[in-house]
Scaffold this active site. Sequence first.
Site, PDB file in Angstrom:
ATOM      1  CE  LYS A   1      -4.301   1.762   2.171  1.00 57.61           C
ATOM      2  NZ  LYS A   1      -5.017   1.938   1.135  1.00 57.61           N
TER       3      LYS A   1
HETATM    4  N1  PPE Z   1      -8.036  -1.585  -2.822  1.00 51.83           N
HETATM    5  C1  PPE Z   1      -7.441  -0.394  -2.839  1.00 51.83           C
HETATM    6  C2  PPE Z   1      -6.799   0.154  -3.982  1.00 51.83           C
HETATM    7  C3  PPE Z   1      -7.628   0.457  -1.611  1.00 51.83           C
HETATM    8  O1  PPE Z   1      -7.034   1.776  -1.366  1.00 51.83           O
HETATM    9  C4  PPE Z   1      -8.115  -0.034  -0.405  1.00 51.83           C
HETATM   10  C5  PPE Z   1      -8.078   0.651   0.789  1.00 51.83           C
HETATM   11  C6  PPE Z   1      -8.602  -1.389  -0.631  1.00 51.83           C
HETATM   12  C7  PPE Z   1      -8.567  -1.995  -1.632  1.00 51.83           C
HETATM   13  C8  PPE Z   1      -9.402  -2.067   0.640  1.00 51.83           C
HETATM   14  O2  PPE Z   1      -8.341  -2.558   1.542  1.00 51.83           O
HETATM   15  P1  PPE Z   1      -8.823  -2.402   3.298  1.00 51.83           P
HETATM   16  O3  PPE Z   1      -8.957  -1.266   3.711  1.00 51.83           O
HETATM   17  O4  PPE Z   1      -7.609  -3.218   3.703  1.00 51.83           O
HETATM   18  O5  PPE Z   1     -10.080  -3.302   3.277  1.00 51.83           O
HETATM   19  N2  PPE Z   1      -8.364   1.986   0.752  1.00 51.83           N
HETATM   20  C9  PPE Z   1      -8.057   3.077   1.829  1.00 51.83           C
HETATM   21  C10 PPE Z   1      -7.554   4.251   1.666  1.00 51.83           C
HETATM   22  C11 PPE Z   1      -8.853   5.338   1.050  1.00 51.83           C
HETATM   23  C12 PPE Z   1      -8.403   6.458   0.892  1.00 51.83           C
HETATM   24  O6  PPE Z   1      -9.005   7.233   0.009  1.00 51.83           O
HETATM   25  O7  PPE Z   1      -7.302   7.145   1.511  1.00 51.83           O
HETATM   26  C13 PPE Z   1      -9.081   2.726   2.838  1.00 51.83           C
HETATM   27  O8  PPE Z   1     -10.029   2.067   2.686  1.00 51.83           O
HETATM   28  O9  PPE Z   1      -8.803   3.122   4.164  1.00 51.83           O
END
Ligand code: PPE
Length: 311
Positions: free
Chosen positions: A157
């Site tokens: 990430k």
């Molecule tokens: N894909 C992407 C590209 C992504 O950024 C997130 C989280 C997810 C999937 C889901 O991951 P998880 O949170 O572990 O279930 N995106 C984070 C950032 C959002 C932002 O705008 O900044 C979040 O959901 O916190």
Amino acid sequence: MQELEKIWMNGELVDWADAKIHVGSHGLHYGSGVFEGIRAYETPKGSAVFRLTEHLQRLQNSAQVLNMALPHTVEELRSATMQLIGANGVAECYIRPIAFFGFGELGVASAGNPVDVVIMSWPWGTYLGADALKNGIRAKISSWTRVGPNVIPHVAKATGIYLNSMLAVMEANRAGYDEAILLTDDGFIADGSGENVFIVKDGTIYTPDLSASILRGITRDTIIQIAQDLGHSVVEKQLIRTDLYLADEVFMTGTAAEVTPLREVDDQLIGPPGPVTLALQKAYLDTVRGGSERWSHWLEYASTEPARAEA
Ligand code: PPE
């Protein structure tokens, strides 16, 4: 963004306004950072951070992929997060740890730069608007392709990856849609700009497998486990654009987005949020707010004073 009192920065709590970095920081110039998004919820037993340790382990994995030596252990970051929540006194908040190459040497190679680590927290309501969780959103397949595993490693990430997401979501928003869905180079469904994607078809739940350039979402993992518990079968496989068009239900998951139904993709009507989506959404929101004995080990309680109700 609502400002709170404190930010944890390189080992200490500093006032919100004082959490500053040098404009020569490597991470600013080259996107060389890793971050997390975590939520703390108010529960009957106080503020609980959802799957905090797993998020911090993912942060460490992300750093490892970028050859970035984090100067703090997962346990240290865990107690720093708890300290911050206590200091800010807001039980329900979004938590953003970020580590990046700081100020030292410019030039693309990161050698010679310190690793700065910061944790912020602030109240963040529904990610895609107040209506999104209830009535669903409209998404569009992006003309931007999701970063491939040999472009920028998607298991990390990493801050730089989010240029890809930013271009996609802004394109979608300008065209009047709420969110973008990015495909891989080969045309398989990857992620939303900040969410994982799920499809329900003929009673089975499908989601792209981990090799499809997706972030290994912690909400994704949570939903897979809850869904299986509720008796659904969940299949992780390559999916294509028309799987969305022909789905009975489509939803997205993420820490920020929680479980957000999609009612349209590319102007193809999927319909109002369906029963599987709504049941999973309810189970998820119950779980994060301490309503599930079965999954109580996912909640890590912060020892805050009683939360301030106005924040
Ligand atoms: N894909 C992407 C590209 C992504 O950024 C997130 C989280 C997810 C999937 C889901 O991951 P998880 O949170 O572990 O279930 N995106 C984070 C950032 C959002 C932002 O705008 O900044 C979040 O959901 O916190």
